[in-house]
Design a protein around this motif. Structure first.
Motif, short mmCIF file in Angstrom:
data_model
loop_
_atom_site.label_atom_id
_atom_site.label_comp_id
_atom_site.label_asym_id
_atom_site.label_seq_id
_atom_site.Cartn_x
_atom_site.Cartn_y
_atom_site.Cartn_z
N ARG A 1 -6.36 9.09 -5.78
CA ARG A 1 -5.87 7.72 -5.89
C ARG A 1 -5.21 7.25 -4.60
N ARG A 2 -4.65 8.16 -3.81
CA ARG A 2 -4.00 7.75 -2.56
C ARG A 2 -5.02 7.21 -1.56
N PRO B 1 3.79 5.63 -7.02
CA PRO B 1 4.01 4.57 -8.01
C PRO B 1 5.18 4.79 -8.96
N ALA C 1 -6.13 3.86 -2.82
CA ALA C 1 -5.10 2.83 -2.63
C ALA C 1 -5.06 2.34 -1.18
N THR D 1 0.83 -1.20 0.00
CA THR D 1 0.00 0.00 0.00
C THR D 1 0.87 1.26 0.00
N PHE E 1 1.87 -4.40 -5.04
CA PHE E 1 1.77 -2.94 -5.21
C PHE E 1 1.05 -2.58 -6.50
N TYR F 1 -2.36 -0.36 -6.70
CA TYR F 1 -2.38 0.92 -7.43
C TYR F 1 -3.37 0.88 -8.59
N SER F 2 -3.37 -0.21 -9.34
CA SER F 2 -4.24 -0.27 -10.51
C SER F 2 -5.71 -0.40 -10.12
N ASP G 1 -1.90 1.85 -17.15
CA ASP G 1 -1.84 2.62 -15.91
C ASP G 1 -0.42 3.14 -15.67
N TYR G 2 0.56 2.40 -16.21
CA TYR G 2 1.97 2.75 -16.04
C TYR G 2 2.56 3.36 -17.31
N ALA H 1 2.17 1.96 -3.37
CA ALA H 1 1.15 2.45 -4.30
C ALA H 1 0.93 3.95 -4.17
#
Length: 445
Positions: A307-308, A156, A311, A150, A288, A292-293, A218-219, A153
């Protein structure tokens, strides 16, 4: 100088906090390659090696199936990675261009279930391997893995750079050490394995890279070019897939006659426990990535959510599930979800690469395109008719129902075909037929 981007509120050089903010293209080829190579270095692959072993066949045949499966799966992954770099959006948002803004919620919902499941599964794998190596209770490792995944994430892209520049070398050293020691042992022919044919063995390998397709953009939306994204994802994950499956197969050949499973075989290597601990620590990147995704996928529905926060919620849920839930019983359902995404990859690849550059609409007003649900559904049907996802216990009715349909259609349950390639083939062909009129109009204009 401030450590935050004033415009986005995100840490400088890291992923934006909401979907309404543009991602920064800060990752290069080395970063993309290192990230995906690390994601491919997973203990799940050598553990799954028994399913690719062709019993009674030369070892080279099994290794050939691994290479073929890795090349096919990694190429499909790379095509999704390149699209993410060009469009600068996460994968679930990328699918707006295929299905429309509202219909993209369907694969998003499926992916949320998949990502939480795999995050839980990875935490369990990490904790189980660590507890066996250190002969300690499992639950402290579950908590530690959940907290660390976590925390990773939350930053990232910073994590991606660390994985690309440092963690990959630790993983490589551990793998080289294990290979040298395993290959020093006699490698008798493998007489036990679960693969029915070359193509069913390749099918298992194909499924692993393709399972990352719903996460890849996502990356790679942060990678500077489509070419770098394609090369980094395809080469990084493809090579790691070949290495990890091969390690599992040769470990079974070297130690399988003693009744060892793959983890026990690797622990039997001198100082193997240390090498396995290194791989366990590297396994954190899979947990992770799924945490994150899950957060980023949810933003396709709630674009302004941080997003935090997402996550942290996802990490807490995955950790709690890892402590309380029998994830092994959930594993067939995860493979069923994977079978849902395999034909979707084929539909997306054909539709995206037959659309003029700049015309792929990922906006909030992207129109519905329900016609593409048909090749997606047909590909899934073809997949299940070729090789139904196996359930036991309460879910056995699913497998039995598809087995009855196979009998009605005269399909041999032991046909030896690759369900992934059959599902992909049907989806690709039907999508090409759907796209043909538009492609002909574009050529004439």
């Amino acid at each position: 100088m401030s450590t935050s981007d004033v415009r986005t509120g995100a840490p400088a050089g890291d992923a934006p906090l909401t979907l309404t903010e543009a991602p920064a293209p800060v990752l290069g080829l080395r970063d993309a390659f290192g990230l995906w190579a690390n994601l491919g270095v997973s203990l799940l692959l050598p553990v799954a090696a028994v399913f690719v072993v062709l019993p009674g066949r030369p070892l080279s045949t099994t290794l050939g199936a691994i290479v073929v499966g890795a090349v096919v799966g990694a190429t499909l992954l790379g095509l999704g990675a390149a699209a993410g770099a060009r469009e600068r959006v996460p994968t679930m948002v990328l699918l707006r261009g295929l299905l429309g803004r509202h219909a993209s919620a369907l694969p998003t919902a499926i992916n949320l279930v998949q990502c939480i499941g795999w995050a839980t599964f990875e935490i369990v794998i990490i904790a189980e391997a660590a507890s066996r190596v250190l002969d300690a209770p499992r639950w402290p490792f579950v908590l530690a893995a959940g907290v660390l995944a976590t925390a990773m994430a939350l930053r990232p892209l910073g994590v991606a750079r660390v994985l690309a520049r440092y963690a990959i070398w630790a993983a490589l050293a551990a793998l080289v050490y294990l290979f040298v020691n395993v290959l020093a042992e006699p490698l008798p022919p493998l007489t036990e394995g679960a693969a029915m044919s070359f193509w069913t063995a390749a099918d298992i390998v194909i499924a692993l890279p393709v399972s990352w397709f719903p996460l890849v953009a996502d990356y790679t939306r942060h990678v500077r070019s489509g070419r770098a994204a394609f090369t980094g994802a395809a080469a990084g994950y493809g090579l790691a897939t070949i290495v990890m499956f091969t390690l599992g197969v040769v470990a079974l050949a070297a130690y399988g006659s003693a009744g060892f499973d793959v983890i026990d075989a690797l622990l039997a290597v001198p100082l193997g426990a240390l090498a396995v601990l290194v791989l366990v620590s590297v396994e954190l990147d899979e947990a992770f990535a799924n945490v994150y995704s899950t957060a980023v996928s949810a933003q396709n529905i709630v674009a302004r959510a941080d997003r935090r926060v997402l996550a942290v919620v996802v990490g807490a849920v995955a950790t709690l599930l890892a402590l309380t839930f029998d994830i092994a019983a959930y594993e067939p359902f995860l493979f069923l979800i994977g079978a849902v995404f395999v034909p979707l990859v084929g539909v997306f690849v054909v539709a995206y690469h037959s659309t003029p550059r700049g015309a792929w609409d990922t906006s909030d007003t992207a129109p519905a395109r329900p016609v593409f649900l048909l090749p997606w559904a047909a590909g899934f049907l073809a997949y299940q008719l070729t090789l139904p996802t196996y359930f036991s216990g309460p879910g056995a009715g699913w497998t039995a129902w598809w087995g009855a349909r196979q009998a009605e259609l005269g399909i041999d349950p032991a046909n030896g075909w690759s369900a992934s390639l059959v599902g992909l083939g049907v989806a690709v062909l039907l999508t090409a037929l759907v796209r043909l009129p538009a492609m002909l109009r574009a050529r004439r204009s």
